[in-house]
Scaffold this motif. Structure first.
Motif, short mmCIF file in Angstrom:
data_model
loop_
_atom_site.label_atom_id
_atom_site.label_comp_id
_atom_site.label_asym_id
_atom_site.label_seq_id
_atom_site.Cartn_x
_atom_site.Cartn_y
_atom_site.Cartn_z
N GLU A 158 14.01 39.25 29.72
CA GLU A 158 13.25 39.56 28.50
C GLU A 158 14.13 39.70 27.27
O GLU A 158 13.71 39.36 26.17
N ARG A 159 15.36 40.22 27.40
CA ARG A 159 16.13 40.63 26.24
C ARG A 159 17.44 39.89 26.00
O ARG A 159 18.13 40.17 25.02
N THR A 160 17.83 38.99 26.89
CA THR A 160 19.08 38.25 26.69
C THR A 160 18.80 36.76 26.79
O THR A 160 17.68 36.34 27.11
N LEU A 161 19.81 35.96 26.53
CA LEU A 161 19.68 34.52 26.72
C LEU A 161 19.83 34.25 28.22
O LEU A 161 20.87 34.54 28.80
N PHE A 162 18.78 33.75 28.82
CA PHE A 162 18.79 33.55 30.28
C PHE A 162 18.11 32.21 30.57
O PHE A 162 16.92 32.04 30.32
N PHE A 163 18.89 31.26 31.05
CA PHE A 163 18.39 29.92 31.32
C PHE A 163 18.59 29.56 32.79
O PHE A 163 19.54 30.02 33.42
N VAL A 164 17.71 28.71 33.30
CA VAL A 164 17.83 28.22 34.67
C VAL A 164 17.92 26.69 34.64
O VAL A 164 17.39 26.04 33.74
N ALA A 165 18.61 26.14 35.65
CA ALA A 165 18.73 24.69 35.81
C ALA A 165 17.88 24.28 37.01
O ALA A 165 18.00 24.86 38.08
N MET A 166 17.06 23.28 36.79
CA MET A 166 16.17 22.77 37.82
C MET A 166 16.53 21.33 38.15
O MET A 166 16.65 20.49 37.26
N GLU A 167 16.75 21.06 39.45
CA GLU A 167 16.89 19.69 39.95
C GLU A 167 15.55 19.37 40.58
O GLU A 167 15.23 19.90 41.65
N GLY A 168 14.77 18.55 39.89
CA GLY A 168 13.39 18.34 40.33
C GLY A 168 12.66 19.67 40.26
O GLY A 168 12.63 20.32 39.22
N LYS A 169 12.13 20.14 41.38
CA LYS A 169 11.41 21.42 41.41
C LYS A 169 12.25 22.56 41.98
O LYS A 169 11.77 23.66 42.18
N LYS A 170 13.54 22.27 42.24
CA LYS A 170 14.42 23.25 42.87
C LYS A 170 15.35 23.90 41.84
O LYS A 170 16.10 23.21 41.15
N LEU A 171 15.31 25.22 41.76
CA LEU A 171 16.19 25.97 40.88
C LEU A 171 17.57 26.02 41.55
O LEU A 171 17.69 26.51 42.66
N VAL A 172 18.59 25.46 40.88
CA VAL A 172 19.92 25.34 41.48
C VAL A 172 21.01 26.11 40.75
O VAL A 172 22.14 26.18 41.22
N GLY A 173 20.68 26.69 39.59
CA GLY A 173 21.69 27.43 38.86
C GLY A 173 21.08 28.19 37.70
O GLY A 173 19.93 28.00 37.35
N PHE A 174 21.90 29.08 37.13
CA PHE A 174 21.44 29.83 35.96
C PHE A 174 22.63 30.28 35.13
O PHE A 174 23.78 30.29 35.58
N ALA A 175 22.34 30.62 33.87
CA ALA A 175 23.34 31.16 32.96
C ALA A 175 22.70 32.27 32.15
O ALA A 175 21.51 32.22 31.83
N ASN A 176 23.52 33.26 31.81
CA ASN A 176 23.02 34.44 31.11
C ASN A 176 24.08 34.91 30.13
O ASN A 176 25.25 35.01 30.47
N ALA A 177 23.67 35.18 28.88
CA ALA A 177 24.58 35.69 27.86
C ALA A 177 23.88 36.76 27.04
O ALA A 177 22.66 36.75 26.89
N SER A 178 24.69 37.66 26.52
CA SER A 178 24.20 38.75 25.70
C SER A 178 24.88 38.68 24.34
O SER A 178 26.10 38.49 24.27
N VAL A 179 24.12 38.84 23.27
CA VAL A 179 24.66 38.78 21.92
C VAL A 179 24.98 40.19 21.44
O VAL A 179 24.17 41.10 21.58
N ARG A 180 26.18 40.34 20.88
CA ARG A 180 26.64 41.63 20.36
C ARG A 180 27.28 41.39 18.99
O ARG A 180 28.34 40.78 18.93
N ASP A 181 26.65 41.86 17.96
CA ASP A 181 27.15 41.70 16.59
C ASP A 181 27.48 40.24 16.30
O ASP A 181 26.60 39.42 16.20
N ASP A 182 28.79 39.91 16.19
CA ASP A 182 29.16 38.54 15.82
C ASP A 182 29.74 37.75 16.99
O ASP A 182 30.38 36.72 16.81
#
Length: 161
Positions: free
Chosen positions: A55-79
């Protein structure tokens, strides 16, 4: 390969947790004791923490077809932003999925001058990945990680906007 990267949703939580467990087991075998890995994963990937991160950070998932195979998550702090995770299933690594996830995260960082990431010293695959993406080592330190001493390597990448 039919690869799509999209924002994570709550329905992805169980698969995100599975990917974290599998990739941590592979990545940190011999570097971090299994008990410490389990304790960290139980906390960081609990329903409560995952809901908050989705809900509160940058959170993306990678899908190969219909299968979730990876994800990435980052948080923003000031600059700057802290890249908290890029995990791709071992069978799907070295296919550009991590690169695509990093690119999507970076593109979403408006007005951010740099990104930092912590890598456990000895995680050769992680260190190599970040070096090829332009990250430079800025500090090596020892950190208490649930009662275990980690040898953390902080890396940063200056973002061009």
């Amino acid at each position: 390969m039919d690869l799509i990267v999209r924002k994570a949703v709550m329905a992805d939580m169980e698969r995100i947790r599975e990917i974290a467990e599998i990739t941590w087991g592979e990545t940190y075998k011999g570097l971090i004791p299994e008990e410490i890995q389990s304790r960290f994963l139980e906390f960081a990937y609990s329903d409560r923490n995952l809901e908050w991160r989705i809900e509160r950070t940058l959170f993306f998932v990678a899908m190969e077809g219909k299968k979730l195979v990876g994800f990435a998550n980052a948080s923003v702090r000031d600059d700057f932003a802290e890249l908290m995770a890029i995990y791709v299933l071992p069978d799907s690594q070295r296919c550009g999925i991590g690169s695509m996830l990093l690119k999507v995260i970076t593109e979403d960082l408006i007005g951010i001058s740099k990104m930092i990431v912590a890598v456990e010293a000895g995680n050769k695959l992680g260190e190599s990945f970040y070096h090829t993406k332009g990250f430079k080592v800025v500090e090596d330190c020892e950190e208490d990680f649930i009662g275990y001493k980690l040898k953390t390597r902080w890396m940063e990448q200056h973002l061009q906007k």
